[in-house]
Design a protein around this motif. Structure first.
Motif, short mmCIF file in Angstrom:
data_model
loop_
_atom_site.label_atom_id
_atom_site.label_comp_id
_atom_site.label_asym_id
_atom_site.label_seq_id
_atom_site.Cartn_x
_atom_site.Cartn_y
_atom_site.Cartn_z
N UNK A 95 -8.48 6.30 1.81
CA UNK A 95 -7.77 7.52 1.40
C UNK A 95 -6.82 7.28 0.23
N UNK A 96 -6.62 6.01 -0.14
CA UNK A 96 -5.72 5.70 -1.24
C UNK A 96 -6.30 6.18 -2.57
N UNK A 97 -5.40 6.55 -3.48
CA UNK A 97 -5.83 7.03 -4.79
C UNK A 97 -6.14 5.89 -5.75
N UNK A 98 -5.67 4.69 -5.43
CA UNK A 98 -5.89 3.60 -6.37
C UNK A 98 -7.35 3.14 -6.33
N UNK A 99 -7.79 2.50 -7.40
CA UNK A 99 -9.18 2.07 -7.51
C UNK A 99 -9.54 1.02 -6.47
N UNK A 117 3.77 -0.21 -4.66
CA UNK A 117 4.25 -0.61 -5.99
C UNK A 117 3.22 -0.26 -7.06
N UNK A 118 3.65 0.29 -8.18
CA UNK A 118 2.70 0.65 -9.25
C UNK A 118 1.87 -0.56 -9.71
N UNK A 119 0.58 -0.34 -9.84
CA UNK A 119 -0.31 -1.39 -10.33
C UNK A 119 -0.70 -2.42 -9.30
N UNK A 120 -0.27 -2.25 -8.06
CA UNK A 120 -0.58 -3.23 -7.02
C UNK A 120 -2.07 -3.21 -6.69
N UNK A 121 -2.61 -4.39 -6.42
CA UNK A 121 -3.99 -4.52 -5.92
C UNK A 121 -4.00 -5.62 -4.88
N UNK A 122 -5.12 -5.78 -4.20
CA UNK A 122 -5.18 -6.75 -3.10
C UNK A 122 -5.09 -8.19 -3.58
#
Length: 558
Positions: free
Chosen positions: A115-119, A131-136
């Motif tokens: 459901x997250x908007x991030x890629x 946090x902005x720009x966070x990824x796994x």
């Protein structure tokens, strides 16, 4: 060969040198009993991937810190990380919370949030994805996802003067054991040394430790001597393009990767912990303090070389001696401390060596069970060729249906997935989310739980997948490839990965051994009882273990 010991690293952090332990400390008198007053310092140690099998295999050779714990302490050789998802983050989340992943919310090292908007839909367990720009894989470390307090957090509520410190080789180990309210949390962040998520300026102690590490890293290591108990392990094993089984941890100057995957990492972490205890005067004030220590090298060694070669054998031998030097340091300071040592999960050796050693049925997982292959096959069978229908992090564990599917499409995808997976010869079972959710939380001896009970102990509705895929025993979840990265792993619901030692020690206690199964969630209430800290039974999953041999009960009043 150069045999490095903790003394050198303790010297490097400006502590007095300590000779390596080479013999058992004198046993306490038979009439000795555990003190009734609370200890001044709790030392909670997690040895990553230190399975019950690995612990018992070398037990007769211990002469240092592990010898002290096993010959003078309360020994539970059959402890359990009782849940199905036997990975680093879930395991560490149980040790000092008294709660299983179903309560901590830490269901795996990674899970998917569709459901997250991030890629990047993959969420890391110790990531602050807000946090902005966070990824796994590029993230700000955080205890955001841990849903329950740690023992240190409960101690601070009862007495704000309590100091809570956590030091580890991995961020997820330090964070899950330290908790959200720890005063200081540090982990090995790379060649630059130890780093923290707390956002505080690097104190002089950490700067000194990092300088000592840089100095050590700048020197080559010609390798470690091969202990006599390791000689029979010394033969090469081929896994894809990798040859393992004969290593001594020799490394070139500046080779951080080899430093990290070696006993040198644990030695530095213990040196840091000893320096922190001394510099902060932990255990020297009116209140009880707590330090958690995550020793990560055994896990890195297990993944890189397997659990049965010279590499793992040397690692356990060095761990024993480094722990001995560490405990001697605390003894010299006159601290009244209690130790618990356990592991976040077990481990399984690589199939290629098992096949050489009387286990011809050992195999690697079929590439057809990897998420990419599964998605393609199921999409075709469901009449949705080329469409993304399924998400997963590996060829076992949680699988998620894509949110873009219509209800009818989802029903077809689920039916085809269950049909395909349940027919595969390497698959033990597949549970649906509804099946797991309908299962009561398990109780009773962890060694007698069914697979769905283990799955329920790992289930957190907001994060768990739509399906849970469990492979058969003796199937390594790393596929066979020409170019191998890790050669062995863990994460299964089988006892090789679930069983871990649980060892308690305090000066003056009477040794005993209990071979029946207990859980790592029992650690928090057992330690809480020693410091007279009440913990509501409804808030945790564990039970207090009586650490007094014979008459008396350390859990009385808890």
């Amino acid at each position: 060969m150069l045999k490095r010991v903790a003394a050198a690293l303790l010297l490097a952090t400006a502590l007095a040198p300590v000779a390596p332990v080479v013999a058992q400390s004198p046993a306490p008198a038979a009439a000795a009993t555990m003190p009734t007053i609370p200890p001044k310092l709790i030392v909670a140690i997690s040895v990553d991937q230190f399975s019950a099998d690995l612990f018992s295999e070398y037990r007769q050779y211990y002469s240092g810190g592990l010898k002290r714990l096993t010959s003078e302490g309360a020994v539970f050789p059959r402890g359990y990380q009782s849940h199905a998802a036997t990975e680093t983050c879930p395991g560490h989340s149980t040790i000092l919370t008294g709660s299983r992943p179903s309560r901590t919310g830490i269901i795996a090292n990674n899970w998917f949030d569709l459901s997250t908007q991030r890629e990047d839909k993959n969420v890391y367990c110790a990531e602050d994805e807000t946090q902005p720009g966070s990824s796994s894989d590029k993230y700000e470390a955080s205890p955001l996802h841990l849903k329950v307090p740690t023992l240190g957090g409960r101690m601070k509520i009862a007495n704000p003067a309590t100091r809570v410190v956590s030091v580890a080789g991995k961020d997820r180990a330090a964070i899950m054991m330290g908790g959200a309210t720890a005063d200081q949390v540090w982990w090995l962040g790379g060649p630059q040394g130890y780093v923290s998520y707390k956002g505080i300026a690097t104190p002089p102690l950490v700067a000194k430790v990092n300088a000592a590490m840089a100095q050590r890293l700048a020197q080559p290591n010609p390798g470690f001597e091969l202990p006599p108990q390791c000689v029979s392990k010394d033969f090469p094993v081929q896994a894809g393009d990798r040859t393992v089984g004969t290593g001594r941890f020799a490394r070139a100057a500046g080779d951080y990767k080899s430093f990290r995957i070696s006993p040198e990492q644990d030695a530095m972490t213990l040196a840091f912990a000893a320096a922190a205890i001394e510099t902060m005067a932990l255990g020297k004030q009116a209140q009880t303090d707590i330090i958690s220590i995550g020793l990560s090298a055994t896990d890195y060694v297990g993944h890189t070389y397997g659990t049965e070669g010279t590499e793992s054998c040397i690692q356990v031998d060095r761990l024993d001696h480094e722990l001995g030097a560490f405990f001697d340091r605390l003894d010299k300071d006159g601290i009244d401390y209690v130790v618990v040592l356990t592991a976040d999960h077990g481990g399984h050796d690589l199939p290629e060596r098992h096949r050489l050693n009387a286990m011809p049925m050992e195999q690697r997982v079929d590439m057809a069970l990897t998420p990419k292959a599964l998605n393609a096959a199921i999409a075709d069978k469901a009449g949705l060729p080329g469409k993304k229908v399924l998400w997963g992090d590996g060829p076992s564990g949680d699988l998620y249906f894509d949110k873009g599917l219509t209800a009818a499409q989802r029903a077809r995808v689920e039916a085809e997935a269950l049909k395909l997976l349940r027919a595969h010869p390497q698959v033990q079972t597949v549970f649906t989310k509804a099946q797991i959710a309908a299962t009561p939380s398990p109780s009773g001896p962890p060694e007698s739980w069914s697979l769905i009970q283990e799955a329920r102990a790992s289930f957190y509705a907001e994060r768990s997948g739509d399906l849970l895929l469990l492979l058969k025993p003796r199937v390594m979840s790393i596929p066979e490839q020409a170019t191998m990265g890790a050669v062995a792993t863990h994460g299964s619901p089988w006892d090789t990965d679930r069983r871990v030692p649980i060892l308690f020690w305090r000066k003056g206690m009477q040794h005993f051994e209990q071979p029946l199964g207990v859980e790592t969630v029992d650690i928090l209430p057992s330690l809480a009882a020693l410091i007279h800290l009440p913990v509501a039974k409804s808030e945790i999953d564990g039970r207090c273990l009586d650490l007094i041999a014979g008459d008396g009960d350390s859990c009385a009043g808890q």
